[in-house]
Enzyme design. Structure first.
Site, PDB file in Angstrom:
ATOM      1  N   HIS A  60      43.737   1.932  15.902  1.00  0.00           N
ATOM      2  CA  HIS A  60      42.921   2.801  15.055  1.00  0.00           C
ATOM      3  C   HIS A  60      43.600   4.132  14.742  1.00  0.00           C
ATOM      4  O   HIS A  60      42.938   5.086  14.357  1.00  0.00           O
ATOM      5  CB  HIS A  60      41.549   3.043  15.714  1.00  0.00           C
ATOM      6  CG  HIS A  60      40.728   1.789  15.839  1.00  0.00           C
ATOM      7  ND1 HIS A  60      39.632   1.683  16.645  1.00  0.00           N
ATOM      8  CD2 HIS A  60      40.851   0.583  15.239  1.00  0.00           C
ATOM      9  CE1 HIS A  60      39.116   0.463  16.557  1.00  0.00           C
ATOM     10  NE2 HIS A  60      39.842  -0.228  15.707  1.00  0.00           N
ATOM     11  N   ASN A 108      35.531  -3.876  32.978  1.00  0.00           N
ATOM     12  CA  ASN A 108      34.610  -3.174  32.084  1.00  0.00           C
ATOM     13  C   ASN A 108      33.305  -2.932  32.840  1.00  0.00           C
ATOM     14  O   ASN A 108      32.871  -3.781  33.604  1.00  0.00           O
ATOM     15  CB  ASN A 108      34.345  -4.013  30.821  1.00  0.00           C
ATOM     16  CG  ASN A 108      33.748  -3.190  29.699  1.00  0.00           C
ATOM     17  OD1 ASN A 108      34.266  -2.119  29.373  1.00  0.00           O
ATOM     18  ND2 ASN A 108      32.657  -3.653  29.115  1.00  0.00           N
ATOM     19  N   CYS A 112      47.727  21.152   2.656  1.00  0.00           N
ATOM     20  CA  CYS A 112      49.159  21.011   2.918  1.00  0.00           C
ATOM     21  C   CYS A 112      49.927  22.242   2.434  1.00  0.00           C
ATOM     22  O   CYS A 112      49.692  22.739   1.324  1.00  0.00           O
ATOM     23  CB  CYS A 112      49.654  19.761   2.186  1.00  0.00           C
ATOM     24  SG  CYS A 112      51.414  19.441   2.335  1.00  0.00           S
ATOM     25  N   SER A 163      36.749  -2.227  27.178  1.00  0.00           N
ATOM     26  CA  SER A 163      36.311  -2.588  25.825  1.00  0.00           C
ATOM     27  C   SER A 163      35.201  -3.628  25.939  1.00  0.00           C
ATOM     28  O   SER A 163      35.298  -4.561  26.731  1.00  0.00           O
ATOM     29  CB  SER A 163      37.468  -3.174  25.016  1.00  0.00           C
ATOM     30  OG  SER A 163      36.984  -3.685  23.781  1.00  0.00           O
ATOM     31  N   CYS A 172      52.187  20.919  -0.762  1.00  0.00           N
ATOM     32  CA  CYS A 172      51.650  20.410  -2.029  1.00  0.00           C
ATOM     33  C   CYS A 172      50.167  20.718  -2.231  1.00  0.00           C
ATOM     34  O   CYS A 172      49.578  20.296  -3.223  1.00  0.00           O
ATOM     35  CB  CYS A 172      51.892  18.905  -2.134  1.00  0.00           C
ATOM     36  SG  CYS A 172      50.750  17.930  -1.137  1.00  0.00           S
TER      37      CYS A 172
END
Ligand SMILES: [Zn+2]
Length: 257
Positions: A123, A221, A155, A196, A158
């Site tokens: 992720h 877990n 930024c 998880s 830019c």
């Protein structure tokens, strides 16, 4: 519940003999470092709605909401969070057994901070900030300073909007990283799944792929998972508690096979 020492010794031996160990971690491993899950409802964290700060549509519509959350919650949390015993043992295991990769759903960077070198972040990471226009990268310290002067931060090169290098809700996972993770799951002969619940995609696929390819499955877990009945080793415990016990086993007395 007391952890059965014979089961820990059995798992240690299986880890020692494995040729390709893949570790898979979720939010549960970082809870002991004080990183709450989305569902955690303590203090400041509950002031911000994940449906807004973690969603790409909302972010692009109103980036100041994310950057307020970043300044008040995420940045101090990242600065204060330290790897816990579970992260540290996993890092040490690289020199003890054939640990080939750590696939993680977490975005906190704590595996790397603990010393793990083979981390695949499904992720992304909240420790890197990126310009959405030119991809220039910034540290969280730079982004924090910028956000304090101007929200949302832009930024330097830019004037593009800055965003965290995480996968937001509503965005696809990086296909190369996902494929790499699935390859690791298919190739391993031992999958160690930690913290998880393995309910949502792609987390649910990883133990399935590993089992289909004949791997030994260990699950640590706090709560039950859909794979408990297929686990060869199962601990409904905190990650740190179980992994700390591993350091008392034969794994730590011999070098890699
Ligand atoms: Zn830029």
């Amino acid at each position: 519940m007391e952890i059965n020492h014979d089961i820990i010794e059995g798992m240690a031996l299986a880890l020692k003999q494995a040729r390709h160990i893949t570790v898979f971690t979720g939010a549960g491993i970082s809870e002991e470092s004080g990183i709450p899950t989305y569902r955690g409802d303590d203090g400041l964290w509950s002031k911000y709605d994940p449906a807004r700060y973690a969603d790409i549509g909302h972010f692009l519509h109103d980036p100041t909401y994310y950057w307020n959350f970043f300044q008040e919650v995420r940045y101090p949390l990242l600065k204060n969070a330290k790897p816990n015993k579970a992260h540290l043992v996993l890092a040490e295991l690289e020199s003890k057994v054939n640990l080939k990769s750590v696939l993680t759903q977490n975005i906190d960077g704590l595996h790397q901070e603990a010393g793990s070198t083979k981390v695949i972040e499904l992720h992304g990471t909240s420790r890197v900030i990126r310009c959405i226009e030119c991809s220039k990268e910034y540290s969280i310290d730079d982004a924090f300073e910028k956000a304090q002067c101007n929200n949302p931060p832009l930024c330097t090169d830019c004037k593009g909007l800055l965003r965290p290098a995480v996968i937001f809700f509503g965005e696809a996972l990086n296909p190369d990283i996902l494929q790499h993770a699935f390859d690791e799951a298919a190739t391993c002969d031992f999958l160690l799944a930690i913290g998880s619940s393995m309910i949502v995609y792609p987390a649910a696929q990883i133990p399935m792929i590993a089992k289909q390819n004949g791997a030994t499955l260990a699950i640590i877990n706090k709560d039950a998972t859909p794979y408990d009945s297929r686990a060869d080793y199962l601990f409904h415990e905190k990650a740190g508690t179980v992994l700390a016990q591993l350091t008392g086993t034969g794994i730590y007395m011999f070098t890699k096979l």
